[in-house]
Scaffold this active site. Structure first.
Site, PDB file in Angstrom:
ATOM      1  CB  CYS A   1      32.480  67.885  10.859  1.00 55.20           C
ATOM      2  SG  CYS A   1      32.157  66.374   9.942  1.00 55.20           S
TER       3      CYS A   1
ATOM      4  CG  ASP B   1      31.816  62.305   5.337  1.00 55.76           C
ATOM      5  OD1 ASP B   1      32.651  62.809   6.113  1.00 55.76           O
ATOM      6  OD2 ASP B   1      30.654  62.040   5.687  1.00 55.76           O
TER       7      ASP B   1
ATOM      8  CG  ASP C   1      29.948  64.978  12.276  1.00 58.88           C
ATOM      9  OD1 ASP C   1      29.376  65.645  11.408  1.00 58.88           O
ATOM     10  OD2 ASP C   1      30.512  63.889  12.037  1.00 58.88           O
TER      11      ASP C   1
ATOM     12  CG  ASP D   1      30.206  58.212  15.613  1.00 58.36           C
ATOM     13  OD1 ASP D   1      29.928  58.022  16.805  1.00 58.36           O
ATOM     14  OD2 ASP D   1      29.362  58.242  14.699  1.00 58.36           O
TER      15      ASP D   1
HETATM   16  C1  GLA Z   1      30.296  62.210   9.587  1.00 59.93           C
HETATM   17  C2  GLA Z   1      31.664  62.818   9.406  1.00 59.93           C
HETATM   18  C3  GLA Z   1      32.706  61.739   9.348  1.00 59.93           C
HETATM   19  C4  GLA Z   1      32.638  60.895  10.597  1.00 59.93           C
HETATM   20  C5  GLA Z   1      31.245  60.344  10.768  1.00 59.93           C
HETATM   21  C6  GLA Z   1      31.095  59.653  12.102  1.00 59.93           C
HETATM   22  O1  GLA Z   1      29.885  61.554   8.441  1.00 59.93           O
HETATM   23  O2  GLA Z   1      31.710  63.634   8.288  1.00 59.93           O
HETATM   24  O3  GLA Z   1      33.978  62.281   9.178  1.00 59.93           O
HETATM   25  O4  GLA Z   1      33.008  61.671  11.705  1.00 59.93           O
HETATM   26  O5  GLA Z   1      30.273  61.359  10.714  1.00 59.93           O
HETATM   27  O6  GLA Z   1      29.832  59.144  12.297  1.00 59.93           O
END
Ligand code: GLA
Length: 725
Positions: free
Chosen positions: A524, A546, A476, A365
């Site tokens: 994800c 996470d 995501d 991100d």
């Molecule tokens: C989510 C994902 C993380 C990361 C963040 C980025 O929480 O699970 O691994 O990519 O977004 O904002």
């Protein structure tokens, strides 16, 4: 033959290698006779008890209600007299809620057809056979088709339902579950998975009381909290013993998974799309396809159930060309930099990663729009050249020149209020007119029920993928759905939005994979909120959580691996103290836990010590040595950290039983103990095996066990090779 219809008895026998599923027809009513250990006799229809009082409606019309409320319905409908959980509830145009669909016809065919627009398992004509039973309600002119596919060798039966409007006016489907199953209670327990963000899929067991107990999600995703899986099992069933009846939903949106114990001590187990917020208008001639449920029965405890799911998903659900391949070892910059990075930083990480044997850099991100925090730019999928100077292609070329592949993060389903996309198309967000759209992580959800929105998102993602050499995408989805409304849907179709949204997500991923068939896709959702069989149809791996702390991961990965192959579990080594729980664990333990997943790193390698980098080199060697066995082998759970506070052990055995690998973690050190005895599983009793230079027979390893020395220190772990001689 997987499916037989006995015309004399009006009984369908669905046979897998070791299970039988039997359905009987009584005066047009479909009854669930039996599911369990394989039986070959077809004389089992008495289990429907249709000759007991109150007898069938034909014999005893005045007590039809009692019949409907007791008969083990194969697919129960609302409104006529079965007060237990209904699978189908229809509202006519006139506003009346009832249906009664009786047997009309059936067909049996080799193979299995795809479910249009939905993820589903697949098999060749040699591997499976499908039964379709058509029932009909003459008042609504509604056809209900119940589909069963029998995967004989895989020991799995899948079910789904299609409803068709053959009448002259529309009706509304207010509820449509995909599977329902009635059986006598034998003092069963319930097993489900529960969790939270950073704590997904912990195993929970409870007793089954009278009434209804359900798990579900109305978040528009399968969720962190509850999971589209349910098992009913004999009390005390463990890894090796006991009967287990389980259902898993091949869907990534709202679901309900329920058991109900009724007044007659019978259990009704059901699964499907959650009825809350759901209502689908079915016009004349239209068809609604409800997603698939996978049924697994095991008479040898949870272990056999797990291995059945693993093999089934590896062979009959995951399509990616990567599914049987070693995945590139990746390094992801999220925990290394969060939003604070530029191209030079990424190149530094890539350079050092290459030196230790890492094979791919994933830019997470923060690379697009003007995104330097989580409060803007979702939807603006063009590279931020202030951060990535020279543009994306130049960065990718440089990373490739270092000898690494390149991967990238997207969150395609979302839009930030602060984005060009939202400023241009406010109506593209899911919303209820005049009402504030509930924000979550400062973002809104795009209305993927709309074709133009799906097209836009597709083009935006595809454009980036076309622009340079991208081998991997992390897809995501970081918030749940709220304020459900689509400004493009008419009033009487607003209840379709949750499901239409999911169809939009599936269409998007399908189109991306069609155009980029070699892409390695990892799904994800704020960690592991959309880790389900639906997503596995599109991506061979899913970011599991996470929470990258090795000890937390033991529980999360155990619950996940209860159903899903270890090869699908996104797992990375991160730094200590861990960013989520602040815990310090040995680098080696973090590596061992991540090995039982896709394996990768999520840290700033430029900040590691020389010793840590040497450890990475060793872990890379371990990955290459063990991955095939871990990815393709059979998984045996020996000791669970969820049952005791000291140890967690599991092992992988290859199909030939010539090679195995034991993973053992000592969570807490125990004073005044020298060693413990651990019994292995899954080996061949008569074969000889070598462990650390010593020979044992399979029988000895499984019955007598080995001695594992206690280690000094907490969170210690080891990997032990068990080699056939
Ligand atoms: C989510 C994902 C993380 C990361 C963040 C980025 O929480 O699970 O691994 O990519 O977004 O904002």
């Amino acid at each position: 033959m997987g499916i037989v219809f006995d015309e004399q008895q009006n009984v369908f026998m669905l046979q897998t290698k070791s299970t039988t599923y039997a359905i009987g027809i009584v005066e047009g009513y479909l009854g669930h006779i039996y599911y369990g250990r394989r039986v070959d006799s077809r004389d089992i229809k008495y289990l429907l008890r249709y000759e007991e009082n109150p007898k069938t409606p034909k014999v005893n019309q005045r007590e039809k209600n009692s019949f409907l409320d007791q008969f083990p319905m194969e697919y129960p409908e609302h409104g006529m007299g079965d007060y237990r959980e209904a699978a189908l509830c229809i509202r006519s145009l006139g506003g009346y809620r009832a249906s009664e669909s009786l047997y009309q016809s059936h067909w049996i065919q080799k193979g299995k057809k795809p479910l249009e627009g939905l993820p589903a398992s697949f098999g060749t004509e040699r591997e499976c056979e499908t039964l379709c039973i058509t029932c009909f309600d003459p008042i609504l002119h509604m056809e209900v088709e119940l589909y069963y596919t029998v995967f004989e060798e895989a020991d799995v039966i899948t079910r789904h339902v299609q409803v068709q409007n053959k009448g002259k006016e529309a009706f509304y489907i207010e509820k449509i579950l995909s599977a329902s199953m009635d059986f006598d209670d034998r003092d069963f327990e319930l097993l489900s998975l529960h969790g939270s963000w950073a704590r997904e899929r912990h195993i929970q067991r409870t007793s089954i009381g009278y009434g209804r107990q359900n798990m579900g999600s109305i978040k528009g995703e399968s969720s962190h909290q509850e999971h589209p899986f349910l098992a009913v099992l004999t009390k005390g069933a463990n890894q090796e013993f006991g009967e287990v009846y389980s259902m898993n939903f091949v869907y990534s949106g709202n679901f309900i998974a329920q058991v109900e114990k009724d007044q007659f001590d019978r259990i009704r187990m059901s699964m499907g799309i959650h009825p809350e917020g759901f209502c689908w208008k079915l016009e004349v001639g239209e068809r609604f396809i409800a997603p698939e449920v996978v049924l697994v029965y095991s008479d040898k405890g949870l272990g056999k159930m797990t291995r059945t799911y693993h093999d089934f998903y590896r062979n009959h659900l995951i399509r990616s060309p990567y599914k049987d391949k070693k995945r590139p070892i990746l390094i992801n910059n999220w925990e290394a930099t969060y939003f604070d990075f530029h191209e030079q930083k990424l190149l530094e990480i890539a350079k050092e990663a290459k030196e230790v044997g890492i094979e791919m850099l994933v830019m997470d991100d923060g690379w697009f729009g003007k995104r330097n925090a989580d409060d803007s730019s979702l939807g603006d999928w063009f590279v931020n050249e202030d951060k990535i100077k020279g543009g994306l292609k130049q960065l990718v070329d440089q990373v490739n020149a270092l000898g690494l592949q390149f991967g990238i993060w997207f969150e395609p389903e979302m839009v930030s209020p602060d984005s060009d996309l939202f400023r241009e198309h406010e109506d593209w967000a899911i919303q209820i007119p005049k009402r504030e759209i509930t924000q979550s992580r400062a973002q809104y959800v795009l209305d993927l029920s709309r074709k133009e929105v799906v097209d836009y998102v597709y083009e935006a993602v595809a454009k980036i993928l076309r622009s340079t050499n991208i081998a991997y995408v992390k897809w995501d989805m970081n918030r749940q759905l709220t304020t459900l409304g689509s400004v493009a849907l008419p009033a009487d179709r607003q209840g379709e939005l949750y499901h239409r949204y999911m169809l939009g997500v599936y269409e998007l991923q399908e189109r991306i994979l069609q155009e980029f068939p070699k892409l390695l896709l990892e799904n994800c959702s704020g960690g592991g909120a959309r880790f389900d069989p639906g997503m596995l149809y599109y991506s061979p791996q899913i970011w599991c959580s996470d929470d990258t702390d090795a000890i937390e991961r033991l529980l999360i990965q155990e619950g996940t691996a209860l159903i899903y192959p270890v090869s699908t579990i996104g797992a990375h080594v991160s730094v200590c103290p861990n960013h989520i729980v602040g815990r310090n664990t040995p680098f080696q333990t973090r590596g061992n836990v991540a090995l039982c997943g896709t394996f990768g790193y999520e840290l700033d390698i430029t900040k590691l010590s020389r010793e840590e980098k040497e450890l990475i080199k060793q872990q890379v060697v371990n990955y290459h040595t063990y991955n095939e066995l871990i990815r393709e082998g059979d998984y045996y759970r020996l000791i669970s950290y969820s049952d005791n506070k000291y140890y967690d052990s599991y092992m992988f055995v290859n199909k030939e039983k010539t090679n195995a690998l034991l993973f053992d973690t000592q969570i807490l050190a125990r004073p005044n103990r020298k060693s413990r005895n651990l019994r292995l599983q899954g080996l061949e009793a008569t074969k000889m095996y070598m462990i650390e230079g010593k020979q044992y027979s399979g029988a000895v390893l499984m019955n007598v066990g080995i001695l594992l020395p206690e280690e000094q220190g907490d969170f210690m772990s080891r990997v032990i090779q068990i080699k056939g001689v």
